[in-house]
Design a protein around this motif. Sequence first.
Motif, PDB file in Angstrom:
ATOM      1  N   ALA A  92      45.053  30.822  41.926  1.00  0.00           N
ATOM      2  CA  ALA A  92      43.798  31.665  42.797  1.00  0.00           C
ATOM      3  C   ALA A  92      43.641  33.073  42.239  1.00  0.00           C
ATOM      4  O   ALA A  92      42.609  33.540  41.983  1.00  0.00           O
ATOM      5  CB  ALA A  92      43.868  31.489  43.904  1.00  0.00           C
ATOM      6  N   ALA A  93      44.789  33.749  42.281  1.00  0.00           N
ATOM      7  CA  ALA A  93      44.792  34.993  41.841  1.00  0.00           C
ATOM      8  C   ALA A  93      44.441  35.422  40.268  1.00  0.00           C
ATOM      9  O   ALA A  93      43.931  36.406  40.247  1.00  0.00           O
ATOM     10  CB  ALA A  93      46.395  35.817  42.094  1.00  0.00           C
TER      11      ALA A  93
ATOM     12  N   ASN B  99      42.614  33.452  38.403  1.00  0.00           N
ATOM     13  CA  ASN B  99      41.076  33.105  38.180  1.00  0.00           C
ATOM     14  C   ASN B  99      40.389  34.226  38.884  1.00  0.00           C
ATOM     15  O   ASN B  99      39.242  34.605  38.233  1.00  0.00           O
ATOM     16  CB  ASN B  99      40.734  31.917  38.995  1.00  0.00           C
ATOM     17  N   LYS B 100      40.657  34.754  39.890  1.00  0.00           N
ATOM     18  CA  LYS B 100      40.079  35.832  40.729  1.00  0.00           C
ATOM     19  C   LYS B 100      39.987  37.214  39.644  1.00  0.00           C
ATOM     20  O   LYS B 100      39.202  37.819  39.210  1.00  0.00           O
ATOM     21  CB  LYS B 100      40.716  36.334  41.995  1.00  0.00           C
ATOM     22  N   ARG B 101      41.370  37.404  38.881  1.00  0.00           N
ATOM     23  CA  ARG B 101      41.380  38.307  38.077  1.00  0.00           C
ATOM     24  C   ARG B 101      40.248  38.065  36.687  1.00  0.00           C
ATOM     25  O   ARG B 101      39.503  39.030  36.178  1.00  0.00           O
ATOM     26  CB  ARG B 101      42.860  38.565  37.631  1.00  0.00           C
TER      27      ARG B 101
ATOM     28  N   LEU C  54      37.584  36.138  36.417  1.00  0.00           N
ATOM     29  CA  LEU C  54      36.265  36.552  36.928  1.00  0.00           C
ATOM     30  C   LEU C  54      35.925  37.808  37.194  1.00  0.00           C
ATOM     31  O   LEU C  54      34.868  38.326  36.792  1.00  0.00           O
ATOM     32  CB  LEU C  54      35.935  35.740  37.894  1.00  0.00           C
ATOM     33  N   ARG C  55      36.690  38.748  37.504  1.00  0.00           N
ATOM     34  CA  ARG C  55      36.439  39.941  37.686  1.00  0.00           C
ATOM     35  C   ARG C  55      36.358  40.814  36.423  1.00  0.00           C
ATOM     36  O   ARG C  55      35.413  41.694  36.358  1.00  0.00           O
ATOM     37  CB  ARG C  55      37.552  40.835  38.730  1.00  0.00           C
TER      38      ARG C  55
ATOM     39  N   ARG D 298      32.938  39.975  35.092  1.00  0.00           N
ATOM     40  CA  ARG D 298      31.876  40.880  35.514  1.00  0.00           C
ATOM     41  C   ARG D 298      31.918  42.180  35.199  1.00  0.00           C
ATOM     42  O   ARG D 298      30.789  42.799  34.694  1.00  0.00           O
ATOM     43  CB  ARG D 298      31.959  40.494  37.197  1.00  0.00           C
TER      44      ARG D 298
ATOM     45  N   TYR E 168      37.415  27.835  36.448  1.00  0.00           N
ATOM     46  CA  TYR E 168      37.836  28.983  37.211  1.00  0.00           C
ATOM     47  C   TYR E 168      37.661  29.019  38.661  1.00  0.00           C
ATOM     48  O   TYR E 168      38.021  29.997  39.279  1.00  0.00           O
ATOM     49  CB  TYR E 168      37.040  30.416  36.540  1.00  0.00           C
ATOM     50  N   ASP E 169      37.174  27.795  39.188  1.00  0.00           N
ATOM     51  CA  ASP E 169      36.960  27.740  40.615  1.00  0.00           C
ATOM     52  C   ASP E 169      38.337  27.131  41.049  1.00  0.00           C
ATOM     53  O   ASP E 169      38.427  26.963  42.244  1.00  0.00           O
ATOM     54  CB  ASP E 169      35.765  26.632  40.972  1.00  0.00           C
TER      55      ASP E 169
ATOM     56  N   THR F  63      41.880  26.725  42.714  1.00  0.00           N
ATOM     57  CA  THR F  63      42.704  27.524  43.234  1.00  0.00           C
ATOM     58  C   THR F  63      44.307  27.420  43.446  1.00  0.00           C
ATOM     59  O   THR F  63      45.097  28.123  43.558  1.00  0.00           O
ATOM     60  CB  THR F  63      42.389  27.514  44.749  1.00  0.00           C
TER      61      THR F  63
END
Length: 480
Positions: free
Chosen positions: A96-97, A99-101, A103-104, A107, A184-185, A187
Amino acid sequence: MSLGFESTQSVAIIGGGPGGYEAALAAAQLGAEVTLVERAGVGGSAVITDVVPSKTLIATADAAVAIAGASDLGVQLFAKDGTGKPLKPEIAINLAAVNKRVLRLARQQSEDMREALVEAGVRILSGHGRLDGNRTVVVSTDAGGTDFDRVEADTIVVSVGAAPRELPSAQPDGERILTWTQLYDMTSLPEHLIVVGSGVTGAEFASAYMNLGAKVTLVSSRDQVLPGEDADAAAVLERVFLRGGMTLLSKSRADRVERTKDGVLVTLGDGRTVEGSHCLMAVGSIPNTRGIGLEDAGVQLNESGHIRVNRVARTSVPNIYAAGDCTTFMPLASVASMQGRTAMFHALGDTVIPIERRRIAANIFTAPEVATIGWQEKDIESGLINGTVHKLPLAANARAKMMGITDGFVKIIARQESSTVIGGVVVGPRASELIYPIAIAVERRLSVDQASRVFTVFPSLSGSIQDALRAMHLVDAAAR
């Protein structure tokens, strides 16, 4: 800022991926009035859902491998319990961390590119663009398709990219059956990821998730991973995959993928089945060329829907150009970028160097990486060209020994008569960086002697390139 002359032309670009982005920058630098139409965000799928996210994920997997292998270099990680007894900690992946990175960063890259275009004076329209003839782009600027902008332009560039190919018998649901844009969804790390397709995308994700700690099965309809690539490179990769615990099913076509109660069931062509927790469908891509007015404008497409272009990215309509994965050229972000710039140089009267396929460097971001340039050994074996090959294992390199590298090689391909470097393969860590000196030798038509006289640092992995070149001089001298 203009580069020395002012253009009075207007340019409209449909698609803000690598090809559209570079075309917009080049046109703006040459003084044109530029409008870029992009529906998903500047950078397109390459930045938002494809190249940038996948390579960020792979970087995380590489870090996990480096930590896991550190003990081979004498680096040991321990924790202590309440009594002071040392404990060996386990490597844990917080997907989860991760994939959060991922996508960040995607962006942020998209926003950085947008700012660069705004600074260059490019007008950006958010919406879906389509051709209306050969000099007008109609832009739908709202979700319902009721608000429109019309952009008149002297030159049009189509850079709409491609989307994952979907099979009727394996429809993605975004939860268990996935395309590479949907990974990337997740978790948590998949318990057992089945990857269907052993081309570049399939091999990269299979490698990454194996190194992140997931159980991976790779289903390939061909007899080797990375069909069409260098056979020696594929053999190294298969050996690494098997050593890492991956299951390889070669010559096994997936006929059907179904969702089960708590996972997926993949049925192969011979009736065998494979059960897993998730399935990644990596069976190619289709160009996003339908319904955007190309045929009505007179732009020729091939049977797969790709836009036919020449070496300066020009289509069958003189003032319409195309760049990127929607064209008949190589589907690489670097190629899209070069096509975009080349198209604008040609359209706006700047110096143009037509793109030559044999001088395009490509890289596959598996672990180890596989990089290639120019003619390959299979071209010699098939009689397409008269050449000679020398391969040198990386394990013989002093720096590789220091770094604990045991897999990989450098392969140089030279023309038989002149000893001119015409191709090469590098398999190893950061092969994407190491291929560059070979690419320069191919581009500048250097002989093995000329290329080998360039100093390299000792110790360095690039020293293996020099050693291979020097060895080819000895072979050539012996032949004379």
